[in-house]
Design an enzyme around this catalytic site. Structure first.
Site, PDB file in Angstrom:
ATOM      1  N   HIS A   1      -0.201   2.700 -35.176  1.00 40.47           N
ATOM      2  CA  HIS A   1      -0.384   3.723 -34.158  1.00 40.47           C
ATOM      3  C   HIS A   1      -1.753   4.405 -34.149  1.00 40.47           C
ATOM      4  CE1 HIS A   1       0.711   7.626 -32.067  1.00 40.47           C
ATOM      5  NE2 HIS A   1       1.205   6.729 -31.242  1.00 40.47           N
TER       6      HIS A   1
ATOM      7  N   ASN B   1      11.715  -1.594 -25.934  1.00 40.98           N
ATOM      8  CA  ASN B   1      10.405  -1.756 -25.294  1.00 40.98           C
ATOM      9  C   ASN B   1      10.545  -2.271 -23.868  1.00 40.98           C
ATOM     10  OD1 ASN B   1       9.155  -0.973 -27.657  1.00 40.98           O
ATOM     11  ND2 ASN B   1       8.586  -3.044 -28.282  1.00 40.98           N
TER      12      ASN B   1
ATOM     13  N   HIS C   1      -2.476  15.413 -24.898  1.00 36.86           N
ATOM     14  CA  HIS C   1      -2.035  14.360 -25.815  1.00 36.86           C
ATOM     15  C   HIS C   1      -2.714  14.466 -27.179  1.00 36.86           C
ATOM     16  CE1 HIS C   1      -1.612   9.984 -27.088  1.00 36.86           C
ATOM     17  NE2 HIS C   1      -0.376  10.313 -26.783  1.00 36.86           N
TER      18      HIS C   1
END
Length: 704
Positions: free
Chosen positions: A603, A54, A446
């Site tokens: 998510h 990350n 997306h």
């Protein structure tokens, strides 16, 4: 293209928490998981790997952007903005230094605790004669072929030679006590495992692991002997992170794929934004490294522990007992699919909702596989953002072409850090006869949509998948995501129209039910929020419950502030960035935010509006970020089926009741855990698994 419904100026900047600092607070939550002694020890060290991965992306994207803005403001002569941005950079660097110290402390604690389970992480100073001899042979037979030192002189441009996904050793070559030259060696962790398990000498109770870094250090003499003179060699690790931004060449005689390939090359030579190095590195070596990498005053030079590129620790092996890592939660078979002969029969019977990784991703791959050979299927449309390297989905699409079906795939070539993989898939599919569409240069695609068109009774009927996650077999095992399968023409017709919009953006396409960025998503969300405000004023129950990865769009945050000020109760589960500041009197006292970090990556994006008692539930691919609302093609899908709607709400409520892995997002983002009080211990990800397992058991019982 975007509907500017009441796009008023945002509130004062003091009402928004800086997104870069909020992102660091998120990664601090990941570090908390590594520090949590209740987690199995192997999972803890893997969380250190996630934290490191990350942080790499944070510097490549966020910090690089801040650095760019400093230069832009200085060039434009805007000294105030330049100073504000410099101050932000200083706060980032201060926060990172504190987190780095915490990281090193946690790592040392984990290594010590591993020893309690008789797992020993060795360095070259810990080796006994047996280890030394075994590793010398291993180095000679397995590692040496991958070693290619770079001897540094004035002609070598080190910045352009380094791969920012790799770990390096900076080598000091000494004669008569003085450094005569330096060299670098890349640790070949992309060619072989970075973790080497040493076979037991006698007792099998003790287990030993050593990193490639240490094996290379142990064998430095054999690398350089005969090539350079030396009486001492030293080696210290370092890692460089580059700016990930790139520009696309506008030459009209170059294809879009070629432009993207050229842009990828730009990333390989981009300037460094961070260098992390072993804190034990001598001053002379550090000064030489800093000079060669041309580190500016806005770059981060960070001293840390002996090892770099901790992201490899995501794959740290468990060579001990099974209980040293999380127990498996076997993915569930969805009875809504398994009780029918074909996926199309199942979807015809009712809308179906899956929740990965609790459910098997196999259901989606089977949807595409059956479509690939079903004689009634005429056309398959799908858009990809990230797919697995060995994707069954892509293989099935190629099979569909072989079976004479029309296949259209929209490929997003600018999926950050997946660009090269998507370029390769595009070439493979094009060669196989798939119609590959590269979307729209101004907008990233997306959305997570697949439409299968069948001929039934002389008519064309659409079956659609609309979801929150990528069509990726690998990430579906660790990312939680919703997938809706439907034959409802109100949704499937608009899903088909999405592909028309992508291929022909100049055509006016209306979406009545779907929330599609950048066409109507912002407007639809704002109208739903304002309806809750109106309902509250009329004395009706009013509530907003959202689950997002990131929330930093100031206009949407303003709408939530207005809802709070009107008395609307707002609950939010935000995994990552949260620029909204909750709990501020007169601004957001009716807003509560939590964040959940656990074994699976949260998510999905879900919106729930009370709507006067007739709740509206939307699953979406879009976070509440400006880029998702205005600069990407995203799709939010309303849930019509009452059972599915209730199931999603139940899952969100379970998460809201989490007393183990939930943190409160307060005004300072201090990451305090939700207080358990007199409530029972509830770990939502485990509880959700049990809940869905119960749903499937009940459904199977009904069908028998």
């Amino acid at each position: 293209m975007t509907d500017n419904l009441n796009r008023t100026m945002p509130l004062q900047t003091t009402t928004y928490y800086p997104r870069e600092l909020s992102w660091l607070a998120f990664n601090q939550r990941v570090l908390q998981e590594a520090a949590d002694k209740k987690n199995p020890i192997i999972e803890r060290i893997r969380f250190l790997g996630i934290y490191s991965s990350n942080m790499d992306e944070f510097y490549r994207v966020r910090v690089a952007d801040v650095k760019r803005k400093i230069y832009i403001h200085l060039n434009e002569g805007d000294s105030q903005k330049a100073e504000d941005t410099k101050l932000l950079m200083e706060k980032i660097q201060q926060r990172v230094l504190v987190m780095t110290k915490d990281f090193d402390r946690v790592y040392e604690e984990i290594v010590a605790r591993l020893a309690r389970y008789r797992i020993y992480l060795l360095d070259e100073k810990d080796l006994n004669p047996y280890h030394t001899q075994w590793l010398k042979n291993y180095f000679k037979n397995k590692i040496l072929r991958h070693i290619a030192p770079i001897l540094l002189d004035n002609k070598v441009k080190l910045v352009s030679r380094l791969n920012d996904s790799a770990t390096y050793l900076y080598i000091g070559i000494y004669n008569e006590g003085q450094p005569t030259t330096y060299a670098t060696i890349e640790v070949p962790s992309q060619s072989m495992s970075r973790f080497v398990v040493i076979p037991p000498e006698k007792s099998r109770k003790k287990k030993y692991i050593i990193l490639l870094d240490n094996i290379i250090r142990q064998n430095l003499d054999s690398i350089f002997s005969g090539f350079v003179s030396f009486d001492k060699l030293t080696a210290y690790s370092f890692k460089m992170t580059r700016d990930s931004e790139y520009s696309i060449n506008d030459e009209i005689d170059e294809s879009y794929v070629d432009k993207m390939s050229d842009s990828m090359k730009q990333r390989l030579i981009a300037e460094p934004v961070r260098v992390v190095y072993d804190s034990r590195m001598p001053d002379d070596m550090l000064k030489d490294l800093q000079k060669r990498l041309k580190i500016s005053s806005y770059d981060s030079l960070i001293a840390s522990g002996a090892y770099r590129n901790f992201k490899d620790f995501i794959g740290f092996p468990n060579i001990g007992r099974e209980y040293l890592e999380n127990p498996l939660l076997p993915s569930l078979t969805a009875s809504d699919f398994s009780n029918y002969d074909t996926v199309f029969d199942a979807i015809t019977a009712k809308d179906i909702l899956l929740y990965y990784p609790y459910h098997r991703f196999l259901h989606f791959t089977e949807f595409v596989r059956q479509a690939a050979f079903d004689p009634q299927v005429k056309h398959i449309r799908l858009n990809i953002y990230r797919v697995a390297s060995k994707s069954r989905v892509m293989s099935s699409l190629i099979d569909a072409v072989d079976n004479g079906k029309k296949v259209t795939v929209v490929v997003e070539l600018r999926a950050r850090f997946d660009e090269q993989a998507n370029i390769e898939w595009s070439k493979n599919m094009t060669d196989a006869g798939v119609k590959v569409v590269f979307g729209m240069p101004a907008l990233k695609i997306h959305s997570k949509v697949c439409v299968v068109t069948r001929e039934e009774g002389g008519k064309l009927v659409n079956y659609a998948h609309l979801g929150t996650g990528n069509f990726n077999e690998k990430t579906a095992k660790i990312y939680t995501d919703f997938s809706l399968f439907t034959r409802n023409p109100e949704l499937t017709e608009e899903a088909e129209n999405l592909f028309t919009f992508i291929q022909q953006p100049y055509r006016r396409v209306k979406f009545q039910h779907l929330q599609v960025s950048p066409i109507n998503a912002r407007t639809k969300i704002q109208l739903l929020v304002r309806q809750e405000i109106q309902n509250c004023k009329e004395g009706l129950k009013a509530e907003i419950f959202i689950k997002l990865n990131n929330l930093d769009d100031e206009l949407l945050i303003d709408d939530l502030y207005k809802a709070s000020q009107a008395g609307v109760k707002v609950r939010a589960i935000i995994r990552g960035i949260c620029s909204l500041i909750p709990g501020v009197k007169g601004l957001s006292e009716n807003i509560t935010v939590i964040s959940i970090i656990d074994r699976f990556l949260e998510h999905p994006r879900v919106l729930v509006f009370e709507n006067g008692g007739d709740k509206k539930v939307i699953i979406s691919s879009a976070d509440w970020m400006t880029r998702n609302m205005d600069n990407r093609v995203e799709v939010g899908c309303p849930i019509f089926d009452p059972d599915i709607k209730n199931r999603i709400i139940s899952i969100l409520n379970i998460q809201w009741q989490d007393t183990v892995k939930a943190r409160i997002i307060d005004a300072q983002q201090t990451n305090k855990y939700v207080k358990r009080g007199n409530r029972k211990q509830l770990r939502s990800q485990v509880e959700i698994y049990d809940y869905l397992k119960g749903v499937e058991t009940k459904n199977n019982a009904k069908s028998e």
